[in-house]
Design a protein around this motif. Structure first.
Motif: not given
Length: 173
Positions: A129-151
């Motif tokens: 979770m990151v805090r930007l401008d006073g608000e918290w947001y969730c970030v799941d880098v592994v799920w963003d990495d594993s959901l598409a096969d770019p090639e």
């Protein structure tokens, strides 16, 4: 899940004193310096830094599924900490999350690592979770990495999946 202690790396970053770092932490810190020099500038906003780190990890990381291919459930060296992703290019969810956390800390962006469960509470999982401008947001880098096969996927599909879990609400997670 035990989160890797990066306090010595953070102290070395802030002070410039690397004496006392383990060999592993020295390698992690050196790699962090290279990565951040390449992708972050002083003029960037916290959001832009977060996006640059997210994209670097997605583009350079690979999920370490060797953990599923042996009876002891052990992955490659460092797969659960920043060493795996940043130095070797592989990791599990905790490796991705701890790498993202460390790079955010070094950029001065407020961030936490969340350890919880996924798949109807049948599997341990970690994200950030990151805090930007006073608000918290969730970030799941592994799920963003594993959901598409770019090639093998159309570019519009890759872009859509690459940010599917980027700065979402806790409800979305």
């Amino acid at each position: 899940m035990e989160i890797y202690d990066t306090s010595a790396i953070l102290t070395a970053w802030e002070t410039g004193e690397e004496d006392g770092l383990s060999d592993k932490d020295e390698e992690i810190l050196a790699r962090c310096r290279e990565i951040l020099e390449e992708i972050v500038t002083d003029e960037m906003s916290d959001f832009e830094k977060e996006l640059a780190v997210h994209d670097w990890i997605v583009e350079n990381g690979e999920y370490d599924d060797t953990v599923y291919s042996n009876a002891s459930r052990s992955g490659r060296v460092g797969y659960r900490d920043p060493y795996g992703i940043l130095v070797k290019g592989y990791g599990n969810c905790l490796g991705y999350a701890s790498s993202f956390q460390l790079l955010m800390d070094l950029c001065g962006v407020e961030c936490i690592t969340v350890v919880g469960a996924a798949f109807d509470s049948r599997s341990d999982h970690a994200w950030n979770m990151v805090r930007l401008d006073g608000e918290w947001y969730c970030v799941d880098v592994v799920w963003d990495d594993s959901l598409a096969d770019p090639e093998n996927a159309p570019p519009s599909t890759v872009a859509r999946y690459k940010y599917r879990y980027f700065n979402v609400t806790s409800d979305r997670m």
